[in-house]
Design a protein around this motif. Structure first.
Motif, short mmCIF file in Angstrom:
data_model
loop_
_atom_site.label_atom_id
_atom_site.label_comp_id
_atom_site.label_asym_id
_atom_site.label_seq_id
_atom_site.Cartn_x
_atom_site.Cartn_y
_atom_site.Cartn_z
N SER A 70 -7.30 15.43 -9.47
CA SER A 70 -8.17 16.33 -8.72
C SER A 70 -7.90 16.27 -7.22
O SER A 70 -7.38 15.27 -6.69
CB SER A 70 -9.64 15.97 -8.96
N LYS A 114 0.83 -1.21 0.00
CA LYS A 114 0.00 0.00 0.00
C LYS A 114 0.86 1.26 0.00
O LYS A 114 0.57 2.22 -0.71
CB LYS A 114 -0.92 -0.02 1.22
N GLU A 169 -7.12 13.40 -2.07
CA GLU A 169 -7.58 13.18 -0.70
C GLU A 169 -7.99 11.73 -0.46
O GLU A 169 -7.76 11.19 0.61
CB GLU A 169 -8.74 14.14 -0.37
N LYS A 170 -8.56 11.07 -1.46
CA LYS A 170 -8.91 9.65 -1.33
C LYS A 170 -7.66 8.82 -1.08
O LYS A 170 -7.67 7.90 -0.27
CB LYS A 170 -9.59 9.13 -2.61
N GLN A 171 -6.57 9.14 -1.80
CA GLN A 171 -5.31 8.41 -1.63
C GLN A 171 -4.72 8.67 -0.24
O GLN A 171 -4.24 7.74 0.40
CB GLN A 171 -4.30 8.82 -2.70
N GLY A 196 -10.04 15.88 -4.92
CA GLY A 196 -10.79 14.76 -4.37
C GLY A 196 -10.07 13.43 -4.51
O GLY A 196 -10.04 12.63 -3.58
N GLU A 197 -9.46 13.20 -5.66
CA GLU A 197 -8.71 11.96 -5.88
C GLU A 197 -7.47 11.90 -4.99
O GLU A 197 -7.12 10.85 -4.46
CB GLU A 197 -8.32 11.81 -7.35
N ASP A 233 -6.28 9.56 2.50
CA ASP A 233 -7.12 9.05 3.57
C ASP A 233 -7.26 7.54 3.59
O ASP A 233 -7.71 6.99 4.59
CB ASP A 233 -8.52 9.68 3.49
N SER A 234 -6.87 6.86 2.51
CA SER A 234 -7.09 5.41 2.48
C SER A 234 -5.97 4.65 3.16
O SER A 234 -4.92 5.13 3.41
CB SER A 234 -7.24 4.92 1.05
N LYS A 277 0.51 4.20 -2.90
CA LYS A 277 0.05 5.55 -2.56
C LYS A 277 1.03 6.65 -2.97
O LYS A 277 0.67 7.82 -2.98
CB LYS A 277 -0.21 5.63 -1.06
N TRP A 313 1.42 10.40 -3.04
CA TRP A 313 0.39 11.04 -2.20
C TRP A 313 0.63 10.78 -0.71
O TRP A 313 -0.28 10.39 0.01
CB TRP A 313 -1.00 10.59 -2.64
#
Length: 135
Positions: free
Chosen positions: A125, A88, A130-132, A127-128, A134-135, A92, A95
């Motif tokens: 973006s 992981k 932030e998804k990375q 949003g993309e 936060d995951s 990531k 990011w």
């Protein structure tokens, strides 16, 4: 909460250069489930994978690296030998919080990573990103 400096998105495209897998000492943390996936991919036992490709650091597992070049143990000819099952932490990149703290941090990582701010890189973006993160 203050607005993040990269709210308009950032440009990144992996060029496959392998520089993120070498260069200076560090740790690629792996969980037991990640080691299990890697061992299955390599068609070896979980125990053999632990013994051959990891080290314990303060109670956690990290992938081994070459003691001279600091290349990840799975980096061969600038290619990741376990790319489809890479940990992981690797998936990531770039990011990581330390790369996104400030614009200066991002620019400094861009010196090492040719895919950051690459002229042909797509705009990722907010949003993309932030998804990375936060995951």
């Amino acid at each position: 909460m203050s607005e993040k400096w990269y709210k308009e998105g950032l440009r990144f495209h992996c060029t496959g250069c392998g520089k993120c897998c070498t260069g200076s000492p560090g740790y690629v943390w792996v969980s037991d489930s990640e080691v299990k996936e890697i061992s299955q991919f390599l068609q070896i036992s979980f125990e053999e994978c632990i013994k051959k490709y990891t080290r314990k650091v303060v109670g956690r597992l990290s992938l081994l690296e070459d003691y001279l070049s600091y290349d990840c143990v799975f980096l061969k000819d600038k290619n990741c030998q376990i790319y489809s099952t890479r940990p992981k932490q690797c998936r990531k990149f770039p990011w990581w919080l330390e790369n996104l703290k400030t614009k200066k941090d991002w620019e400094e990582e861009a010196i090492r990573c040719e895919g950051i701010n690459h002229v042909d890189a797509p705009l990722i973006s907010f949003g993309e990103i932030e998804k990375q993160v936060d995951s």
